[in-house]
Design an enzyme around this catalytic site. Structure first.
Site: not given
Ligand code: EPZ
Length: 419
Positions: A22-23, A92, A116, A121-125, A306, A328, A398
């Site tokens: 999936k990932n 996401r 979530c 779960r930031p997306v600053d990077l 995970d 993490i 999912r």
């Protein structure tokens, strides 16, 4: 809402076919945005998250033809550069269209994914990295609005923390940038390697694949390719954990021992025999008890976050105690209270959980909260006496294809009940 009903206490014997990862599939599908040519994928898992990504790409104008585990994606023209909130909030990983859209079209309006269950779960990077490549990004009304005057320009980007998604977004964006990009402290997960290998097959020039320092020499354009998605190492680890907790002897077909790394070490330490077979790998636990092991999650090649919930389920019936530390995500212990309802003895201190193994878990109705927490409850149900009912099964769908069928084929008393 569907639920899964399990009557535990039966060891697992037989074989399970492992599907595509999936990932890996999620960023790989997004690479179609980088070229006008058809990109053909095989071994695509049939999962809800893949459908969500396919729908998102289709609303960007990508033609998506699916035939079982095969998918052909063609972004001849991109008709919209907006990824709307109602799609992004559902998954996401939708944020992975940001880099390709800016690189191909010079603009993108992508909803912030929001948090979530497992964390903010930031997306600053992702944002800082694209800015380093020359994009201007402003946050407005819950959306990231990105613009690039002409082509993105290569740059050196050093990640302060290892981020799988940010590494993937920037790998894709840099592949079409003008000049050389160096990603330092890049994620080394096998799914990132799979993405880089596919980009190379599309004509990208990438050095250092699989290391924490990746160099990308941007190209004017990329081309279509045929690509087979790697097997899912987390699905593999999950079914290995199922044998660990329930006992038995199962072959995981298409599972790759080399991708299991520290998961294999820890399950071996816990009392399992794991060996390579011509078609995959074999995991056994017969006649020996589960032993407690200590684990700290870490970026690859460390123990994957995970797999943390799944290992905790196994440890809940171990002889002795074990300590599991989650480094993490800040909130990835939601399976603890649900396992406790089944009789597990787990004490959480901040980022660490102390698990004192119990002789027996008892079946109970339990609630899933995220994908991996859900499956840890299924694993616990396989070992518990009595009946376990796992609610909110949509979380499972999912990330796990036909989970109850695969386990039932190995003797588990498990079925899906329409709810
Ligand atoms: C990917 O998420 C996976 N998802 C996750 O799997 C996995 O748990 C995670 O990597 C870690 O291995 C997919 O690949 C679709 P990160 P991602 O960016 O990319 C922080 C599952 O169950 N961070 O590596 O979102 C972040 O908060 C899912 O299949 C920032 O601070 O994870 C976290 O603490 C769950 N800023 C850490 O980095 C950013 O801009 C690692 O996150 C990005 C991340």
């Amino acid at each position: 809402m569907d639920r899964i009903v399990i009557r535990g206490g039966v060891p697992l014997n037989g074989s399970i076919i492992i599907g595509g990862a999936k990932n890996a599939a999620l960023p790989l599908l997004a690479t179609a945005l980088l070229t006008a040519d058809p990109v053909r994928f095989t071994n695509v898992p049939r999962l809800a998250d893949i459908d969500t990504m396919a729908n998102l790409l289709a609303q960007h104008g990508v033609s998506v033809e699916r035939d079982g585990a095969n998918a052909t994606l063609t972004a001849a023209t991109i008709t919209s550069t907006t990824a709307p909130y109602d799609l992004v909030r559902r998954m996401r990983a939708s944020v992975l269209v940001l880099g390709p859209l800016v690189a191909r079209c010079g603009e993108a309006i992508v909803s912030l994914p929001g948090g979530c269950a497992i964390g903010t779960r930031p997306v600053d990077l992702h944002i800082e990295g694209l800015k380093a490549l020359g994009a201007e990004i402003e946050i407005d009304g819950g959306y990231m609005k990105a613009k690039a005057k002409g082509r993105l320009r290569g740059a050196t980007i050093r990640f302060p923390v290892v981020s799988v998604g940010a590494t993937e977004n920037l790998l894709m964006a840099a592949s079409l940038a003008d000049g050389v990009t160096v990603l330092e402290n890049a994620a080394r997960e096998p799914e990132v390697v799979d993405l880089a290998n596919c980009l190379v097959a599309m004509g990208a020039r990438i050095e250092g694949i699989g290391t924490d320092r990746v160099t990308i020499e941007g190209q004017e354009r990329l081309f279509g390719c045929d690509y087979r998605i790697m097997p899912d190492r987390i699905e593999t680890g999950t079914y290995a954990a199922a044998v660990a907790i329930a006992g038995g002897d199962v072959e995981l077909i298409d599972g790759r021992l080399s991708l299991l790394g520290s998961v294999c070490e820890k399950l071996h330490e816990a009392g399992c025999d794991i060996s390579e077979t011509p078609n995959g790998l074999r995991i056994r636990r017969n006649g020996v008890s589960v032993r407690g092991v200590d684990v700290m999650t870490a970026p690859y090649p460390g123990f994957p976050t995970d797999m943390q919930a799944q290992l905790m389920a196994v440890m809940s019936v171990a002889e002795g105690a074990s300590m599991i530390t989650e480094t993490i995500f800040e909130n990835r212990f939601m399976h603890v209270p649900e396992l406790a309802r089944m009789g597990a003895s787990i004490t959480v201190h901040g980022a660490s959980a102390l698990i004192r193994g119990v002789k027996e878990l008892k079946g109970a109705p339990v609630m899933a909260t995220d994908l991996r927490a859900s499956v840890s409850l299924v694993l616990a149900g396989l070992a518990a006496s009595g009946e376990t009912i796992v609610n909110r099964v949509y979380h499972l769908d999912r990330g796990y294809e036909r989970l109850e069928e695969k386990l039932a084929a190995c003797g588990a008393r498990i079925e899906r009940a329409a709810g």
